[in-house]
Scaffold this motif. Structure first.
Motif, PDB file in Angstrom:
ATOM      1  N   ALA A 162       0.840  -1.207   0.000  1.00 32.90           N
ATOM      2  CA  ALA A 162       0.000   0.000   0.000  1.00 32.90           C
ATOM      3  C   ALA A 162       0.869   1.249   0.000  1.00 32.90           C
ATOM      4  N   GLU A 163       1.942   1.241   0.818  1.00 34.52           N
ATOM      5  CA  GLU A 163       2.852   2.383   0.854  1.00 34.52           C
ATOM      6  C   GLU A 163       3.537   2.564  -0.491  1.00 34.52           C
ATOM      7  N   GLN A 164       3.946   1.450  -1.093  1.00 34.79           N
ATOM      8  CA  GLN A 164       4.607   1.518  -2.401  1.00 34.79           C
ATOM      9  C   GLN A 164       3.661   2.077  -3.451  1.00 34.79           C
ATOM     10  N   ALA A 165       2.390   1.653  -3.406  1.00 39.37           N
ATOM     11  CA  ALA A 165       1.402   2.165  -4.359  1.00 39.37           C
ATOM     12  C   ALA A 165       1.219   3.668  -4.176  1.00 39.37           C
ATOM     13  N   LEU A 166       1.170   4.111  -2.923  1.00 39.93           N
ATOM     14  CA  LEU A 166       1.033   5.542  -2.662  1.00 39.93           C
ATOM     15  C   LEU A 166       2.259   6.317  -3.128  1.00 39.93           C
ATOM     16  N   LEU A 167       3.453   5.742  -2.916  1.00 39.82           N
ATOM     17  CA  LEU A 167       4.677   6.401  -3.368  1.00 39.82           C
ATOM     18  C   LEU A 167       4.695   6.523  -4.892  1.00 39.82           C
ATOM     19  N   GLU A 168       4.255   5.482  -5.578  1.00 40.03           N
ATOM     20  CA  GLU A 168       4.199   5.516  -7.042  1.00 40.03           C
ATOM     21  C   GLU A 168       3.160   6.540  -7.512  1.00 40.03           C
ATOM     22  N   GLN A 169       2.022   6.578  -6.814  1.00 42.04           N
ATOM     23  CA  GLN A 169       0.993   7.557  -7.155  1.00 42.04           C
ATOM     24  C   GLN A 169       1.510   8.968  -6.939  1.00 42.04           C
ATOM     25  N   LEU A 170       2.227   9.190  -5.855  1.00 38.15           N
ATOM     26  CA  LEU A 170       2.813  10.504  -5.583  1.00 38.15           C
ATOM     27  C   LEU A 170       3.821  10.883  -6.655  1.00 38.15           C
ATOM     28  N   ALA A 171       4.651   9.927  -7.067  1.00 34.12           N
ATOM     29  CA  ALA A 171       5.634  10.195  -8.115  1.00 34.12           C
ATOM     30  C   ALA A 171       4.935  10.569  -9.424  1.00 34.12           C
ATOM     31  N   THR A 172       3.847   9.870  -9.737  1.00 30.28           N
ATOM     32  CA  THR A 172       3.084  10.178 -10.949  1.00 30.28           C
ATOM     33  C   THR A 172       2.489  11.580 -10.881  1.00 30.28           C
ATOM     34  N   VAL A 173       1.930  11.921  -9.735  1.00 30.40           N
ATOM     35  CA  VAL A 173       1.347  13.258  -9.554  1.00 30.40           C
ATOM     36  C   VAL A 173       2.422  14.324  -9.699  1.00 30.40           C
ATOM     37  N   LYS A 174       3.592  14.079  -9.120  1.00 31.09           N
ATOM     38  CA  LYS A 174       4.684  15.054  -9.223  1.00 31.09           C
ATOM     39  C   LYS A 174       5.155  15.213 -10.665  1.00 31.09           C
ATOM     40  N   GLN A 175       5.204  14.109 -11.418  1.00 32.60           N
ATOM     41  CA  GLN A 175       5.586  14.184 -12.829  1.00 32.60           C
ATOM     42  C   GLN A 175       4.561  14.994 -13.621  1.00 32.60           C
ATOM     43  N   LYS A 176       3.278  14.747 -13.356  1.00 37.88           N
ATOM     44  CA  LYS A 176       2.230  15.488 -14.053  1.00 37.88           C
ATOM     45  C   LYS A 176       2.293  16.971 -13.685  1.00 37.88           C
ATOM     46  N   GLU A 177       2.537  17.244 -12.417  1.00 35.23           N
ATOM     47  CA  GLU A 177       2.650  18.627 -11.967  1.00 35.23           C
ATOM     48  C   GLU A 177       3.807  19.338 -12.664  1.00 35.23           C
ATOM     49  N   ALA A 178       4.935  18.635 -12.793  1.00 32.41           N
ATOM     50  CA  ALA A 178       6.087  19.224 -13.474  1.00 32.41           C
ATOM     51  C   ALA A 178       5.766  19.496 -14.943  1.00 32.41           C
ATOM     52  N   ALA A 179       5.080  18.548 -15.592  1.00 29.77           N
ATOM     53  CA  ALA A 179       4.707  18.738 -17.001  1.00 29.77           C
ATOM     54  C   ALA A 179       3.748  19.912 -17.157  1.00 29.77           C
ATOM     55  N   ILE A 180       2.795  20.035 -16.240  1.00 33.74           N
ATOM     56  CA  ILE A 180       1.840  21.140 -16.292  1.00 33.74           C
ATOM     57  C   ILE A 180       2.559  22.470 -16.064  1.00 33.74           C
ATOM     58  N   THR A 181       3.497  22.476 -15.140  1.00 35.42           N
ATOM     59  CA  THR A 181       4.261  23.699 -14.865  1.00 35.42           C
ATOM     60  C   THR A 181       5.039  24.139 -16.093  1.00 35.42           C
ATOM     61  N   ILE A 182       5.648  23.202 -16.776  1.00 36.71           N
ATOM     62  CA  ILE A 182       6.405  23.507 -17.995  1.00 36.71           C
ATOM     63  C   ILE A 182       5.464  24.028 -19.082  1.00 36.71           C
ATOM     64  N   GLU A 183       4.337  23.356 -19.253  1.00 39.84           N
ATOM     65  CA  GLU A 183       3.369  23.784 -20.274  1.00 39.84           C
ATOM     66  C   GLU A 183       2.815  25.162 -19.946  1.00 39.84           C
ATOM     67  N   PHE A 184       2.549  25.417 -18.677  1.00 37.66           N
ATOM     68  CA  PHE A 184       2.054  26.728 -18.254  1.00 37.66           C
ATOM     69  C   PHE A 184       3.070  27.819 -18.574  1.00 37.66           C
ATOM     70  N   ALA A 185       4.345  27.524 -18.344  1.00 39.20           N
ATOM     71  CA  ALA A 185       5.397  28.499 -18.644  1.00 39.20           C
ATOM     72  C   ALA A 185       5.430  28.798 -20.144  1.00 39.20           C
ATOM     73  N   LYS A 186       5.250  27.766 -20.958  1.00 42.01           N
ATOM     74  CA  LYS A 186       5.236  27.962 -22.415  1.00 42.01           C
ATOM     75  C   LYS A 186       4.040  28.819 -22.831  1.00 42.01           C
ATOM     76  N   VAL A 187       2.875  28.517 -22.274  1.00 41.76           N
ATOM     77  CA  VAL A 187       1.670  29.283 -22.611  1.00 41.76           C
ATOM     78  C   VAL A 187       1.822  30.733 -22.157  1.00 41.76           C
ATOM     79  N   ARG A 188       2.380  30.916 -20.974  1.00 35.59           N
ATOM     80  CA  ARG A 188       2.594  32.279 -20.461  1.00 35.59           C
ATOM     81  C   ARG A 188       3.516  33.053 -21.395  1.00 35.59           C
ATOM     82  N   LYS A 189       4.582  32.412 -21.873  1.00 33.59           N
ATOM     83  CA  LYS A 189       5.522  33.083 -22.774  1.00 33.59           C
ATOM     84  C   LYS A 189       4.832  33.458 -24.081  1.00 33.59           C
ATOM     85  N   ARG A 190       4.034  32.519 -24.631  1.00 27.50           N
ATOM     86  CA  ARG A 190       3.311  32.828 -25.875  1.00 27.50           C
ATOM     87  C   ARG A 190       2.331  33.978 -25.653  1.00 27.50           C
ATOM     88  N   SER A 191       1.702  33.995 -24.509  1.00 31.48           N
ATOM     89  CA  SER A 191       0.767  35.065 -24.180  1.00 31.48           C
ATOM     90  C   SER A 191       1.489  36.409 -24.095  1.00 31.48           C
TER      91      SER A 191
END
Length: 110
Positions: free
Chosen positions: A52-81
């Motif tokens: 269960a802990e391992q599943a939560l750690l993997e889920q957290l890692a996935t969320v952090k990866q998605k957050e990083a991707a969203i942050t990068i995409e947001f920066a790109k959109v902000r620059k285009r704006s």
């Protein structure tokens, strides 16, 4: 129980600060330390995490990866704006000059 003894400080070496001494005495990684058990606090053991802990750690890692991707995409959109906003401002200045030139041209005609 683990014993921490005072050691002479060699020339040129700084003595341990209080926090370092305390961290050695109550280190949760120390196998012989009972401070946390006696205080009723759980310590993080060195055992492998449960499924269960391992599943939560993997889920957290996935969320952090998605957050990083969203942050990068947001920066790109902000620059285009920002680029689009600058271009729009330049076009507005050009239009204002054209309108001013037309107004001056119309009012100077007899």
């Amino acid at each position: 129980m683990e014993t921490i003894r005072a050691e002479a400080v060699a020339d040129g070496q700084a003595p341990l600060i209080s926090a370092e001494v305390v961290s050695k005495v109550i280190s949760p990684d120390s196998s012989s330390c009972t401070f946390f058990k006696n205080a009723g606090l759980s310590t993080r053991s060195l055992k492998t995490p449960s499924a269960a802990e391992q599943a939560l750690l993997e889920q957290l890692a996935t969320v952090k990866q998605k957050e990083a991707a969203i942050t990068i995409e947001f920066a790109k959109v902000r620059k285009r704006s920002e680029v689009a906003e600058e271009a729009l401002e330049e076009k507005n200045l050009i239009l204002q000059r054209i309108l001013q030139a037309n107004i001056i041209g119309i009012s100077s005609q007899p």
